[in-house]
Design an enzyme around this catalytic site. Structure first.
Site, PDB file in Angstrom:
ATOM      1  N   SER A  34       0.958  -1.608   0.136  1.00  0.00           N
ATOM      2  CA  SER A  34      -0.388  -0.054  -0.084  1.00  0.00           C
ATOM      3  C   SER A  34       1.094   1.067  -0.235  1.00  0.00           C
ATOM      4  O   SER A  34       2.097   1.012  -0.243  1.00  0.00           O
ATOM      5  CB  SER A  34      -0.782  -0.079   1.346  1.00  0.00           C
ATOM      6  OG  SER A  34      -0.047   0.418   2.137  1.00  0.00           O
ATOM      7  N   LYS A  35       0.283   2.474   0.001  1.00  0.00           N
ATOM      8  CA  LYS A  35       1.055   4.066  -0.429  1.00  0.00           C
ATOM      9  C   LYS A  35       2.462   3.693   0.538  1.00  0.00           C
ATOM     10  O   LYS A  35       2.909   4.085   0.545  1.00  0.00           O
ATOM     11  CB  LYS A  35      -0.215   5.275   0.206  1.00  0.00           C
ATOM     12  CG  LYS A  35      -1.008   5.151  -1.577  1.00  0.00           C
ATOM     13  CD  LYS A  35      -0.675   6.167  -1.638  1.00  0.00           C
ATOM     14  CE  LYS A  35      -1.836   6.195  -3.125  1.00  0.00           C
ATOM     15  NZ  LYS A  35      -1.035   5.537  -3.961  1.00  0.00           N
ATOM     16  N   ARG A  36       1.795   3.699   2.110  1.00  0.00           N
ATOM     17  CA  ARG A  36       2.939   3.589   2.970  1.00  0.00           C
ATOM     18  C   ARG A  36       4.778   2.631   2.496  1.00  0.00           C
ATOM     19  O   ARG A  36       5.242   3.054   2.952  1.00  0.00           O
ATOM     20  CB  ARG A  36       2.710   3.082   4.504  1.00  0.00           C
ATOM     21  CG  ARG A  36       2.341   1.370   4.576  1.00  0.00           C
ATOM     22  CD  ARG A  36       1.404   1.303   6.133  1.00  0.00           C
ATOM     23  NE  ARG A  36       0.966   0.191   5.657  1.00  0.00           N
ATOM     24  CZ  ARG A  36       2.034  -1.032   6.241  1.00  0.00           C
ATOM     25  NH1 ARG A  36       3.019  -0.635   7.002  1.00  0.00           N
ATOM     26  NH2 ARG A  36       1.313  -2.148   6.684  1.00  0.00           N
ATOM     27  N   HIS A  37       4.155   2.133   1.495  1.00  0.00           N
ATOM     28  CA  HIS A  37       5.341   1.553   1.333  1.00  0.00           C
ATOM     29  C   HIS A  37       6.111   1.855   0.149  1.00  0.00           C
ATOM     30  O   HIS A  37       6.875   1.808  -0.651  1.00  0.00           O
ATOM     31  CB  HIS A  37       5.087  -0.155   1.012  1.00  0.00           C
ATOM     32  CG  HIS A  37       4.153  -0.736   1.797  1.00  0.00           C
ATOM     33  ND1 HIS A  37       3.823  -1.493   1.488  1.00  0.00           N
ATOM     34  CD2 HIS A  37       5.450  -1.714   3.442  1.00  0.00           C
ATOM     35  CE1 HIS A  37       3.151  -2.008   2.771  1.00  0.00           C
ATOM     36  NE2 HIS A  37       3.886  -2.263   3.739  1.00  0.00           N
ATOM     37  N   GLY A  38       4.770   2.879  -0.618  1.00  0.00           N
ATOM     38  CA  GLY A  38       5.976   3.710  -1.186  1.00  0.00           C
ATOM     39  C   GLY A  38       4.736   3.668  -2.518  1.00  0.00           C
ATOM     40  O   GLY A  38       3.647   3.615  -2.765  1.00  0.00           O
TER      41      GLY A  38
END
Ligand code: GLU
Length: 493
Positions: A254-258
């Site tokens: 998800s977004k928090r991984h980039g």
């Protein structure tokens, strides 16, 4: 699996920027079609009108095209099974005809349960530790379209109450589902749109899709679909549920991984061929060791049997390594082309002046081995395409040097640069190394000052080659400018 002319599809819901996971699934469906001389179809599943996002269809198609996937039929490519957008198919009455058939055969029924009742039901089920699900309240009521408060009626599918639904999956083998554990799910919503389950089954059948290759998260829906096919007296296609993609911490990517959307990876300077190669290896392998495949090889070697059941891990470092490999291996004109396309794709031009192809041809060999993404190129070479270079004056002063010794080193460099002839990298290097000895300073100190003076950057392509590219006059002007800056800097300090 031996198959002739299969028809596969990618059936995205246009609810946002396409996630790499969805695109990887599309790639598998495309490869399977191409590997078996079949057709690849795109069908837009937009029956969940509340979740539609403007421009999402364009983003999806653009991402696929960028990766080099072409489709045979789709929203922008008419074919004999069109239209390829479900909201348009709905207008043709395709789904309501099926609803009528299912109601007549008692495989479906109208349901008038209010959201309040369904909510209460769910609460009670949770309290008594039962799995949540519809309790069949309206199943025997035989309501008709015109029954009470008709606007709120939905249609539910009457799942078999007992027995087992056997399903078969190319990747996962045979799986059995207990029918009593599955509730009567909605197939037509109160807004008149079919749900995903109904529209998906009807369209896969109507479009003669032979192989449904889709994400693992749809596996729990498979018994519903199989029973729908049965009730509609249609043969189901062959199913292959491909593994989910996780981040390296084993949680959903998800977004928090980039970056998660193809567009983001594109903006971050990844090459389409590297991205395609990398995505194919998320769940598929050829021989457990080969990593690099051309598009042609992927089509030649892909087989659905070698898609794994286990989750695939998205390793950003591997992607970066692979991209660097593609950049290093790329032939020059192709790379220049990629860079030019990349720069014009960016919302902001990274250069003050248009990079001339001839300068790119000279500078590219100097950076080709040093960059892992296209994004890294402009900051390294932008001094070549700037009207004036700018930098903080104190950057000119290297460790263990001061303003005065730097000015003197630059003045000497001016003489040396004037005398170096021909003005090429080799000669420049020899003269400057000799100068550093004469000045009794380390070569790194002299080169560091000159790098800032001539490029304005701490990181640049190799210095001597860079000076050869900008030429004697520009080098001399830049050194003069640096001396001037230091003179007024010295006055101030
Ligand atoms: N519209 C569904 C999705 O976006 C398609 C699932 C399927 O391929 O059956 O994932």
């Amino acid at each position: 699996m031996k198959t002739t002319n299969p028809r596969t599809r990618f059936a995205p819901s246009p609810t946002g920027e396409p996630h790499v996971g969805n695109i990887r699934t599309a790639i598998f469906a495309w490869l399977f079609a191409r590997a078996n001389k079949g057709s690849f179809i795109i069908r837009v599943e937009d029956t969940d009108q509340a979740r539609l996002v403007d421009g999402a269809v364009d983003s999806i198609l653009e991402s696929l095209s960028w990766l080099g996937l072409e489709w045979d039929e789709g929203p922008d490519k008419a074919g004999k099974y069109g239209p390829y957008i479900q909201s348009e198919r709905q207008k043709l009455g395709i789904y309501s005809q099926a609803i009528d058939k299912l109601i007549t055969s008692k495989d479906a029924y109208y349901c008038s349960c209010t959201p309040e009742r369904l909510n209460e039901l769910r609460q009670n089920q949770m309290k008594s530790g039962k799995p949540p699900g519809y309790d069949g309240h309206c199943r025997e009521k035989q309501l008709s379209k015109g029954s009470d408060n008709s606007a709120k009626l939905v249609v539910r599918f009457a799942m078999p109450n007992a027995g087992i639904t056997k399903v078969s999956d190319v990747i996962r083998g045979d799986i059995e589902f207990e029918n009593s554990l599955m509730d009567d799910f909605v197939i037509l919503k109160s807004d008149g749109f079919p749900t995903y389950h109904l529209a998906n089954v009807i369209d896969d059948h109507a479009m003669e899709i032979s192989h449904v290759i889709r994400a693992e998260e749809w596996l729990p829906s498979l018994p519903k679909h199989i029973n729908l096919y049965k009730a509609l007296e249609a043969d189901p296609p062959i199913f292959a549920h491909v593994p989910i993609i996780l981040a390296s911490d084993r949680t959903k990517l998800s977004k928090r991984h980039g970056a998660t959307s193809i567009k983001e990876f594109r903006s971050n300077g990844y090459l389409p061929s590297a991205m395609l190669n990398f995505l194919c290896l998320l769940g598929w392998s050829f021989d457990d060791k080969t990593e690099i495949f051309t598009d042609k090889e992927l089509i030649e070697y892909f087989s659905i049997e070698r898609v794994s059941k286990s989750s695939a891990i998205f390793d950003n470092q591997k992607l970066e390594w692979m991209n660097g490999h593609y950049i290093r291996e790329s032939d020059q004109s192709k790379l220049i082309n990629e860079l030019q396309n990349y720069w014009s794709y960016l919302p902001e031009d990274p250069f003050e002046m248009d990079p001339e192809t001839s300068t790119l041809v000279s500078v590219l060999p100097l950076i080709q081995d040093r960059i892992k993404t296209l994004q890294e190129a402009a900051p390294m070479i932008k001094f070549l395409f700037s009207k004036e270079i700018s930098y903080d004056t104190d950057l000119l002063i290297q460790k263990k040097m001061d303003c005065e010794s730097t000015i003197s080193a630059l003045n000497k460099s001016l003489d040396v640069m004037n005398q170096t002839s021909p003005f090429n990298a080799n000669n420049i290097e020899t003269s400057l190394r000799t100068l550093s000895e004469t000045l009794n300073i380390k070569p790194g100190q002299l080169f560091g000052t000159l790098r800032i003076a001539t490029t304005g950057q701490k990181v640049s392509p190799p210095l001597f080659e860079s000076l050869e590219i900008i030429g004697r006059d520009t080098t001399i002007n830049a050194i003069n400018m640096a001396i001037q800056k230091l003179n007024s800097y010295g006055d101030r300090n």
